[in-house]
Design a protein around this motif. Sequence first.
Motif, mmCIF file in Angstrom:
data_model
loop_
_atom_site.group_PDB
_atom_site.id
_atom_site.type_symbol
_atom_site.label_atom_id
_atom_site.label_comp_id
_atom_site.label_asym_id
_atom_site.label_seq_id
_atom_site.Cartn_x
_atom_site.Cartn_y
_atom_site.Cartn_z
ATOM 1 N N VAL A 1 46.635 51.487 43.306
ATOM 2 C CA VAL A 1 46.610 50.756 42.802
ATOM 3 C C VAL A 1 44.947 50.254 42.984
ATOM 4 O O VAL A 1 44.051 50.575 44.245
ATOM 5 N N PRO A 2 44.249 50.281 41.689
ATOM 6 C CA PRO A 2 42.162 50.861 41.848
ATOM 7 C C PRO A 2 42.123 49.376 43.119
ATOM 8 O O PRO A 2 42.923 48.081 42.932
ATOM 9 N N PRO A 3 41.142 49.691 43.151
ATOM 10 C CA PRO A 3 40.472 48.270 44.038
ATOM 11 C C PRO A 3 39.941 47.056 43.099
ATOM 12 O O PRO A 3 39.909 47.554 41.714
ATOM 13 N N GLN A 4 39.704 46.554 43.118
ATOM 14 C CA GLN A 4 39.023 44.726 42.881
ATOM 15 C C GLN A 4 37.644 44.960 42.819
ATOM 16 O O GLN A 4 37.219 43.824 42.117
ATOM 17 N N SER A 5 37.189 45.268 43.867
ATOM 18 C CA SER A 5 35.715 45.335 44.874
ATOM 19 C C SER A 5 35.358 46.868 43.762
ATOM 20 O O SER A 5 35.673 47.250 43.388
ATOM 21 N N TYR A 6 33.945 46.421 44.228
ATOM 22 C CA TYR A 6 33.157 47.427 43.325
ATOM 23 C C TYR A 6 32.719 48.470 43.989
ATOM 24 O O TYR A 6 33.613 49.085 44.965
ATOM 25 N N ILE A 7 33.544 49.774 43.167
ATOM 26 C CA ILE A 7 33.711 51.155 43.571
ATOM 27 C C ILE A 7 31.927 51.717 43.411
ATOM 28 O O ILE A 7 31.617 51.779 42.318
ATOM 29 N N GLY A 8 31.791 52.149 44.858
ATOM 30 C CA GLY A 8 30.623 52.430 44.696
ATOM 31 C C GLY A 8 29.705 52.084 45.963
ATOM 32 O O GLY A 8 30.222 51.134 46.624
ATOM 33 N N ALA A 9 28.054 52.602 46.404
ATOM 34 C CA ALA A 9 27.612 51.904 47.426
ATOM 35 C C ALA A 9 26.964 50.660 46.468
ATOM 36 O O ALA A 9 26.032 50.004 46.037
ATOM 37 N N ILE A 10 26.705 49.256 46.787
ATOM 38 C CA ILE A 10 25.917 48.096 47.488
ATOM 39 C C ILE A 10 24.088 48.440 47.561
ATOM 40 O O ILE A 10 23.351 49.837 48.408
#
Length: 536
Positions: free
Chosen positions: A385-394
Amino acid sequence: MYAEDKILIGCNESENVFLLPKLANRHGLIAGATGTGKTITLKTLAESFSDMGVPVFLADMKGDISGLAKIGSETEKIKTNVEKYGLAAKGFKYQAYPVEFWDLFGEKGLPVRVTLSEMGPTLLAKILNLSEAQTGVLNIVFRVADNNSLPIIDLKDLKAMINHVVENKAQYESEYGAIAEKSANTILRSLITLEDQGGNDFFFEPALDLNDFIRVDENGKGIINILDAQKLSLSPEIYSTFLLWMLSELFENMPEVGDMDKPKFVFFFDEAHLLFDDMSPEFGKKIEQIVRLIRSKGVGLYFISQSPADIPDDILAQLGNRVQHALHAYTPKDQKAVKVAAETFRPNPNFNTADVISELGIGQALVSVLDEKGVPTVVEQVDIVPPQSYIGAIDDAMRAELINLSELKPKYYEAVDPQSAYELLLNKIEEDSSLESEVVPETKEAIEQAIEESHEAPAEPAPQVEEPAQEAPAQPAFGLGDILGTVLGGSQPANGKKAKKSETQKMAEKAVAQAANTAAREVTKGIMRGIFGQMK
């Protein structure tokens, strides 16, 4: 994703694979080659635990886990899987999660500090790669400190205690056993390396209170504690030992809670092989004990590594919930690792597990979890299942803003140097008037006074050396700046000449020589006391 009061890990065309919250503290494993999707699985699980009100700790080895703090955005692959498996109807929505950033170096998160007394000699010996004999001396040093109420908070405390114990070895050996000066010198040299790796910042006050990891936000979501480990990963001994210390502290301090509806806290141990590489039998037994018993305290442990083969068999057997991403099988060694991974699953009659492990795509995995009776389910091939938050760094600006807004910043941001072994030993020396003439002046004013007195005093004969000493000038060949620079770790006097000096100046030079070369430490009681004054 938290759905139907369970954690939805992955889906295929016929099955949804759920992790039951009440069995989440039976520990787990996330394995797979680099770039196969372990980080996605880690984020998905961390989000799910947060959604059900369970605080989480994890290490961010590459910086990309920080995206948990930012609202996710749609990509073509995420859109496809959301639609294919009806995830929106199950509650999937893009959102950010409550995050607390930590950093042992205090650069990309709140500073993480631990006192040496809390770390203890056993774990410290692991960091320093000490031999059995050297560890024995370190144990004596800590025991003497405990028995004499001399807290070892930071590295200067430990240096002072080592020198104190060696200086008074005749007093302590009858009670604690032989104290080898050679081992003490080796420990002191090892501490220099530890200082270079950031030990002066890490071993300090205020020490981390692990209860601050176990929090929820105002909406009842578990705080996700992210330890920035990009720089820390360059010091694997410190990284693995710090996480082992955390496990030990949780195990020793959290109360027994028995079976719960959900964990109290979940701990993800990334790059788990660093913990087990070159592990002594003593540490192996300790970790096995923690893994076996800590679940009764409501703590779930999840190890993350490239292969199940990285985990010792006794510990691997206790990891009931498993997610296996792709492994490559290019060499005989790779093929053996694939076989080991396949054998850790309960077989599915619909496919050959070993074959599938080598064929999995990015974001796909083989998953087996514990059922209601605590029995591993048949392994399933799923899309995670994919994350609901951002994929990558802030970005750094967002990270800095979140750190500034933290309610824990006033507690941890500024370092504190309390009175501990170093200061207490110095106070003891200063209060003993019979030792006054043996102590090297510590303050600038004291050294200035010593220099002034040396100008007025008659010159003393130069010390005997193997080669004839050069003619000394009438006045000292170095001034206050030279003495301060030398005593505090600088160079010797610029011209290298042997000056006629007062007794105080000779004592200062001897102290400098000892600080510069601990391996050649052959000192008197007064000289060792002088070093205490220059260790800070």
